[in-house]
Design a protein around this motif. Structure first.
Motif, mmCIF file in Angstrom:
data_model
loop_
_atom_site.group_PDB
_atom_site.id
_atom_site.type_symbol
_atom_site.label_atom_id
_atom_site.label_comp_id
_atom_site.label_asym_id
_atom_site.label_seq_id
_atom_site.Cartn_x
_atom_site.Cartn_y
_atom_site.Cartn_z
ATOM 1 N N LYS A 9 1.029 -1.269 -0.058
ATOM 2 C CA LYS A 9 0.160 0.189 0.120
ATOM 3 C C LYS A 9 0.896 1.231 0.120
ATOM 4 N N ARG A 58 -4.357 -13.882 0.781
ATOM 5 C CA ARG A 58 -5.558 -13.100 -0.051
ATOM 6 C C ARG A 58 -6.150 -11.938 0.863
ATOM 7 N N ARG A 59 -7.025 -12.798 1.879
ATOM 8 C CA ARG A 59 -7.564 -11.694 2.993
ATOM 9 C C ARG A 59 -6.749 -10.054 3.525
ATOM 10 N N GLU A 100 -6.529 -7.960 0.030
ATOM 11 C CA GLU A 100 -7.753 -7.269 0.325
ATOM 12 C C GLU A 100 -7.437 -5.786 -0.068
ATOM 13 N N GLY A 101 -8.189 -4.945 -1.565
ATOM 14 C CA GLY A 101 -8.241 -3.602 -1.343
ATOM 15 C C GLY A 101 -6.435 -3.040 -1.456
ATOM 16 N N LEU A 102 -5.819 -3.998 -1.774
ATOM 17 C CA LEU A 102 -4.266 -3.742 -2.567
ATOM 18 C C LEU A 102 -4.288 -3.902 -3.915
ATOM 19 N N PRO A 103 -5.577 -3.761 -5.185
ATOM 20 C CA PRO A 103 -5.175 -3.659 -6.712
ATOM 21 C C PRO A 103 -3.733 -3.994 -7.444
#
Length: 439
Positions: free
Chosen positions: A258, A278-279, A282-285
């Motif tokens: 991030k 994977r959790r 999340e929110g990290l493209p």
């Protein structure tokens, strides 16, 4: 010459790691006209594989596979785990280990295929016997010196650690099984100096000569991608690869992305820790999961990367991913707590090392944005891959080790340290040969 390799996992029934080295060594020997037989335990693979897929595998000419299936399923590896003996596999193993025409027996990961009891199995005492310690199994019931599945082991608490790890009891560890088994070896081989010193510190050197012979990659492993500029990508990226388990440290790497929104992280591998990783992503493209890659696909991923991050938290014995990155002329960033990872990745000159998350973030920024630094590290790493970590150098060292073991036997003594060069880098020629490092 006729070689016998004995290991727990191999070919289609493997997870990479030590099985990759055994396969590469077998292929290198077969290419040079030798006959190689590999005995591996299908029962053990099926017992621990979970959802891990079978690998596609076709043996090279000259390589003969002997998959061991007892018909008793998980009972076979459990019996070996508890007793330290081959038991249900001993009959099949004796057939090759009794053979008079066998020249070399090379043991690898023997934890579930025979335990220490397999080291002295067989009537053929003419054949040279060596073992490669791919893990810390000889000194650690959990194999990895990774304590309670959360931290590196700095103080022994083996019984409690086994209970926490839900490992079946290993009563033989409280006997003389390991000293007795190692007494049958002509040499005990380690892929890194770090692993060798760790075992010597724990007393293993009392029972077998300790030898340092680093891993290698076949000359054509990367498919020649290092000779070409990588195809352009829309965004620069860092790569990482390995089995997705907590000890590999990817959970420390992913959240840092991030702070690098201009860079992607592409992570190759599968494993039981994947849902948690994977959790975290999340929110990290800019974090992508590539799945299980091998061969050309992995080489291509590494070649296009600005660097390969190796965040291992436990003391690895070598770290093949470092060598694979170097083979594609790509530098690495390694965690200093990763044991031999620091030796292979940073001390070799081909990468940067870090201790804290902030240092990791700084190293990633440097290797992404400093082209001069990246080029210098890449050149140093590639020099290791085509020099001391090349196939030809490894086979020379390996065959010299076999010759030295045979000569020591003929003289009625054990291999001595003064029979080998102890320097670093490419081995020193002896007449037409090279020497392994013996301690």
């Amino acid at each position: 010459m006729k070689f016998c390799m004995i290991t727990t996992f191999f070919g289609a029934h493997s997870f990479g790691g030590d099985a990759a080295y055994v396969d590469r060594l077998c292929q290198a020997l077969c290419r040079r006209g030798h006959e190689v037989h590999v005995f591996h335990c299908v029962d053990s693979f099926n017992a621990v594989r979970g959802e891990h897929p079978l690998r596609q595998y076709t043996p090279t000419p000259g390589l003969h596979l002997h998959p061991l299936e007892s018909g008793r399923g998980i009972v076979s590896p459990l019996a070996t785990q508890a007793t330290g003996r081959p038991l249900f596999k001993s009959k099949a193993l004796r057939e090759i280990l009794d053979a008079d025409d066998l020249d070399v027996v090379h043991f690898h990961n023997i934890s579930l295929v025979g335990g220490p009891g397999v080291l002295g199995l067989g009537a053929n005492r003419r054949a040279v016997r060596v073992m490669t310690a791919h893990e810390h199994w000889l000194v650690c019931p959990m194999h990895l010196l990774w304590k309670y599945d959360r931290e590196a082991c700095d103080k022994e608490a083996c019984f409690r650690c086994q209970l926490a790890g839900k490992r079946p009891p290993q009563a033989w560890r409280y006997t003389d099984a390991i000293p007795r088994g190692l007494g049958h070896l002509d040499a005990l081989v380690f892929p890194s100096r770090h692993a060798l010193e760790e075992h010597r510190r724990r007393g293993i050197g009392r029972w077998a000569p300790l030898v340092h012979v680093p891993y290698f990659l076949p000359d054509d492993w990367s498919g020649g991608v290092e000779d070409h500029e990588p195809p352009p990508t829309e965004r620069p990226y860092l790569a990482a690869a390995g089995r997705l388990v907590a000890m590999k440290g990817f959970q420390r790497l992913i959240p840092l992305m991030k702070y690098l929104p201009e860079v992607d992280l592409r992570l190759a591998g599968t494993g039981p820790y994947e849902p948690e990783l994977r959790r975290l992503a999340e929110g990290l493209p800019n974090v992508r999961f590539e799945g299980l890659l091998g061969g050309d696909a992995l080489a291509g991923l590494f070649r296009g990367a600005r660097g390969v991050v190796v965040p291992s938290l436990f003391p690895e014995t070598f770290g093949y991913v470092v060598l694979e990155a170097f083979a594609t002329a790509t530098p690495v960033i390694v965690h200093e707590g990763g044991g031999a990872i620091r030796e292979t990745g940073a001390e070799s000159g081909g990468g940067l090392s870090y201790r804290t998350d902030s240092e990791l973030l700084g190293a990633m920024r440097r290797i992404v944005h400093d082209e001069d630094l990246r080029s210098e590290l890449a050149a140093r790493g590639f020099a290791r891959r085509i020099g001391p970590w090349s196939e030809s150098e490894h086979v020379h060292r390996y065959m010299d080790l076999i010759a030295d073991c045979r000569a020591a036997r003929g003289a009625g003594r054990r291999l001595r340290a003064d029979e080998a060069e102890a320097g670093q880098g490419p081995a020193v020629p002896r007449a037409e040969g090279r020497r392994s490092r013996v301690v």
